[in-house]
Design a protein around this motif. Structure first.
Motif, PDB file in Angstrom:
ATOM      1  N   TYR A  31      48.105  40.740  52.429  1.00 16.42           N
ATOM      2  CA  TYR A  31      47.746  39.244  52.538  1.00 16.42           C
ATOM      3  C   TYR A  31      47.210  38.880  53.778  1.00 16.42           C
ATOM      4  O   TYR A  31      47.383  39.343  54.721  1.00 16.42           O
ATOM      5  CB  TYR A  31      49.107  38.511  51.923  1.00 16.42           C
ATOM      6  CG  TYR A  31      50.346  38.644  52.968  1.00 16.42           C
ATOM      7  CD1 TYR A  31      50.721  37.808  53.939  1.00 16.42           C
ATOM      8  CD2 TYR A  31      51.121  39.624  52.527  1.00 16.42           C
ATOM      9  CE1 TYR A  31      51.656  37.864  54.613  1.00 16.42           C
ATOM     10  CE2 TYR A  31      52.392  39.683  53.365  1.00 16.42           C
ATOM     11  CZ  TYR A  31      52.890  38.879  54.264  1.00 16.42           C
ATOM     12  OH  TYR A  31      53.750  39.044  54.961  1.00 16.42           O
ATOM     13  N   LYS A  37      48.524  34.184  51.237  1.00 13.17           N
ATOM     14  CA  LYS A  37      47.392  34.387  50.152  1.00 13.17           C
ATOM     15  C   LYS A  37      46.807  35.765  49.867  1.00 13.17           C
ATOM     16  O   LYS A  37      46.962  36.580  51.223  1.00 13.17           O
ATOM     17  CB  LYS A  37      46.236  33.475  50.706  1.00 13.17           C
ATOM     18  CG  LYS A  37      46.568  32.156  50.897  1.00 13.17           C
ATOM     19  CD  LYS A  37      45.290  31.248  51.436  1.00 13.17           C
ATOM     20  CE  LYS A  37      45.542  29.947  51.705  1.00 13.17           C
ATOM     21  NZ  LYS A  37      44.441  28.947  52.263  1.00 13.17           N
ATOM     22  N   ILE A  40      40.779  38.176  50.676  1.00 21.19           N
ATOM     23  CA  ILE A  40      39.605  38.426  50.061  1.00 21.19           C
ATOM     24  C   ILE A  40      38.865  39.681  50.237  1.00 21.19           C
ATOM     25  O   ILE A  40      37.755  39.827  49.407  1.00 21.19           O
ATOM     26  CB  ILE A  40      38.768  37.072  50.429  1.00 21.19           C
ATOM     27  CG1 ILE A  40      38.138  37.331  51.987  1.00 21.19           C
ATOM     28  CG2 ILE A  40      39.400  35.923  50.155  1.00 21.19           C
ATOM     29  CD1 ILE A  40      37.506  36.538  52.319  1.00 21.19           C
ATOM     30  N   ASN A  42      39.845  44.152  50.553  1.00 24.12           N
ATOM     31  CA  ASN A  42      40.870  45.306  50.800  1.00 24.12           C
ATOM     32  C   ASN A  42      40.347  46.184  52.078  1.00 24.12           C
ATOM     33  O   ASN A  42      39.262  46.270  52.264  1.00 24.12           O
ATOM     34  CB  ASN A  42      40.762  46.232  49.371  1.00 24.12           C
ATOM     35  CG  ASN A  42      41.332  45.153  48.297  1.00 24.12           C
ATOM     36  OD1 ASN A  42      42.465  45.149  47.938  1.00 24.12           O
ATOM     37  ND2 ASN A  42      40.396  44.325  47.685  1.00 24.12           N
ATOM     38  N   SER A  58      35.352  44.739  49.040  1.00 27.04           N
ATOM     39  CA  SER A  58      35.622  43.550  48.492  1.00 27.04           C
ATOM     40  C   SER A  58      34.615  43.269  47.180  1.00 27.04           C
ATOM     41  O   SER A  58      33.790  42.169  47.185  1.00 27.04           O
ATOM     42  CB  SER A  58      35.217  42.542  49.380  1.00 27.04           C
ATOM     43  OG  SER A  58      33.721  42.756  49.976  1.00 27.04           O
ATOM     44  N   GLU A 159      37.843  41.877  36.891  1.00 26.77           N
ATOM     45  CA  GLU A 159      37.390  41.846  38.212  1.00 26.77           C
ATOM     46  C   GLU A 159      37.209  43.320  38.684  1.00 26.77           C
ATOM     47  O   GLU A 159      37.570  44.167  37.719  1.00 26.77           O
ATOM     48  CB  GLU A 159      38.554  41.344  39.020  1.00 26.77           C
ATOM     49  CG  GLU A 159      40.022  42.257  38.980  1.00 26.77           C
ATOM     50  CD  GLU A 159      40.947  41.556  39.621  1.00 26.77           C
ATOM     51  OE1 GLU A 159      41.654  41.926  40.669  1.00 26.77           O
ATOM     52  OE2 GLU A 159      41.603  40.509  39.234  1.00 26.77           O
ATOM     53  N   TYR A 161      37.448  46.776  40.469  1.00 30.50           N
ATOM     54  CA  TYR A 161      38.357  47.596  41.262  1.00 30.50           C
ATOM     55  C   TYR A 161      37.622  49.025  41.840  1.00 30.50           C
ATOM     56  O   TYR A 161      36.323  49.241  41.531  1.00 30.50           O
ATOM     57  CB  TYR A 161      39.544  48.040  40.345  1.00 30.50           C
ATOM     58  CG  TYR A 161      39.153  49.180  39.408  1.00 30.50           C
ATOM     59  CD1 TYR A 161      39.685  50.505  39.971  1.00 30.50           C
ATOM     60  CD2 TYR A 161      38.698  49.011  38.310  1.00 30.50           C
ATOM     61  CE1 TYR A 161      39.295  51.369  38.952  1.00 30.50           C
ATOM     62  CE2 TYR A 161      38.364  49.929  37.392  1.00 30.50           C
ATOM     63  CZ  TYR A 161      38.707  51.530  37.836  1.00 30.50           C
ATOM     64  OH  TYR A 161      38.748  52.409  36.934  1.00 30.50           O
ATOM     65  N   GLN A 174      41.545  45.885  44.241  1.00 36.58           N
ATOM     66  CA  GLN A 174      41.134  45.066  43.349  1.00 36.58           C
ATOM     67  C   GLN A 174      40.486  43.790  43.978  1.00 36.58           C
ATOM     68  O   GLN A 174      40.895  43.602  45.253  1.00 36.58           O
ATOM     69  CB  GLN A 174      42.212  44.419  42.276  1.00 36.58           C
ATOM     70  CG  GLN A 174      42.621  45.379  41.283  1.00 36.58           C
ATOM     71  CD  GLN A 174      43.749  45.028  40.582  1.00 36.58           C
ATOM     72  OE1 GLN A 174      44.864  45.553  40.432  1.00 36.58           O
ATOM     73  NE2 GLN A 174      43.594  43.810  40.061  1.00 36.58           N
ATOM     74  N   GLU A 175      39.654  43.137  43.254  1.00 38.40           N
ATOM     75  CA  GLU A 175      38.776  41.826  44.019  1.00 38.40           C
ATOM     76  C   GLU A 175      39.914  40.931  44.388  1.00 38.40           C
ATOM     77  O   GLU A 175      39.632  40.418  45.534  1.00 38.40           O
ATOM     78  CB  GLU A 175      37.830  41.380  43.330  1.00 38.40           C
ATOM     79  CG  GLU A 175      36.593  42.066  43.329  1.00 38.40           C
ATOM     80  CD  GLU A 175      35.275  41.347  42.463  1.00 38.40           C
ATOM     81  OE1 GLU A 175      34.493  40.707  43.003  1.00 38.40           O
ATOM     82  OE2 GLU A 175      35.450  41.426  41.206  1.00 38.40           O
ATOM     83  N   PHE A 176      40.717  40.635  43.486  1.00 41.36           N
ATOM     84  CA  PHE A 176      41.491  39.273  43.706  1.00 41.36           C
ATOM     85  C   PHE A 176      43.025  39.559  43.432  1.00 41.36           C
ATOM     86  O   PHE A 176      43.826  38.807  43.156  1.00 41.36           O
ATOM     87  CB  PHE A 176      41.158  38.256  42.567  1.00 41.36           C
ATOM     88  CG  PHE A 176      39.777  37.892  42.554  1.00 41.36           C
ATOM     89  CD1 PHE A 176      38.832  37.551  43.481  1.00 41.36           C
ATOM     90  CD2 PHE A 176      38.874  38.359  41.468  1.00 41.36           C
ATOM     91  CE1 PHE A 176      37.522  37.380  43.560  1.00 41.36           C
ATOM     92  CE2 PHE A 176      37.674  37.955  41.341  1.00 41.36           C
ATOM     93  CZ  PHE A 176      36.801  37.626  42.460  1.00 41.36           C
ATOM     94  N   ALA A 177      43.505  40.665  43.959  1.00 40.33           N
ATOM     95  CA  ALA A 177      44.760  41.074  43.797  1.00 40.33           C
ATOM     96  C   ALA A 177      45.202  42.047  44.946  1.00 40.33           C
ATOM     97  O   ALA A 177      44.553  42.775  45.625  1.00 40.33           O
ATOM     98  CB  ALA A 177      45.291  41.830  42.411  1.00 40.33           C
TER      99      ALA A 177
END
Length: 207
Positions: A31, A37, A40, A42, A58, A159, A161, A174-177
């Motif tokens: 994060y 957060k 944005i 990985n 990303s 999304e 991956y 993953q894009e958003f996790a």
């Protein structure tokens, strides 16, 4: 004089090796910022014996691998003698990289999470039910490089991956996790671990 120079050189090499060993291991970005957060992008790093390897993702437009030499000097992590990263914190299991506006927190992966070569776990082209730390989701599909969600709270969304094998760890970006590590399969259930502020357990089984 030559003997003194040799002693100093040996001492410097030993000190450098000891400093670098503080960061040896595999670290995954979990994060950013003090608000925890999700990043944005990985990223995973492996540091060992003065060498590093990294992989970044990303979304479908960006995937990158790099490698080279690293050196740890006080609060600076130096990659390939050209990239200087400021360290805000380093402990046994956490590494924080900071710049002027953002902090990036990495967690160290325990070697016990490495998957053996005999474990062949296929997720592509399949649909799963998922138990994420006690929260249940259905209709989660892995298809064509995308994770598709067709249940609350992710109705009709997807999304991108990317699944990688990095230093023996089977990692899903993953894009958003936050990233996940596939550990094993037992009784047709796939066991994964997710990494954010804490490590959490995920179970998946085919519908």
């Amino acid at each position: 004089m030559k003997k003194r120079i040799l002693i100093i050189s040996i001492f410097s090499l030993v000190f450098l090796a000891c400093s670098n060993s503080k960061i040896d291991g595999t670290w995954v970005l979990c994060y950013t910022d003090s608000q925890s957060k999700v990043a944005i992008f990985n990223e995973v790093f492996t540091f060992k014996n003065g060498h590093f390897e990294s992989e970044s993702f990303s979304g479908p437009a960006f995937y990158e691998k790099s490698s080279g030499l690293f050196e740890l000097k006080k609060n600076q992590l130096i990659l390939n003698d050209s990239i200087n990263l400021s360290i805000g914190l380093i402990s046994a299991d956490s590494l924080m990289i900071v710049d002027e506006t953002t902090s990036y927190t990495f967690k160290k992966l325990n070697d016990s999470l490495k998957k053996t070569e005999t474990d062949k776990i296929i997720i592509s082209g399949k649909k799963f039910e998922v138990d994420l730390d006690g929260h249940h989701f259905s209709n989660v599909s892995y298809l064509n490089g995308k994770i598709s969600f067709d249940s609350q709270p992710f109705e009709e969304s997807h999304e991108y991956y990317k699944r990688i094998n990095h230093n023996g760890f089977d990692i899903i970006f993953q894009e958003f996790a936050a990233p996940k590590v596939i550990k094993k399969i037992y009784n047709d259930t796939i066991l994964l671990y997710g990494f954010h502020e804490k490590i959490y357990e995920i179970k998946m089984w085919e519908e």
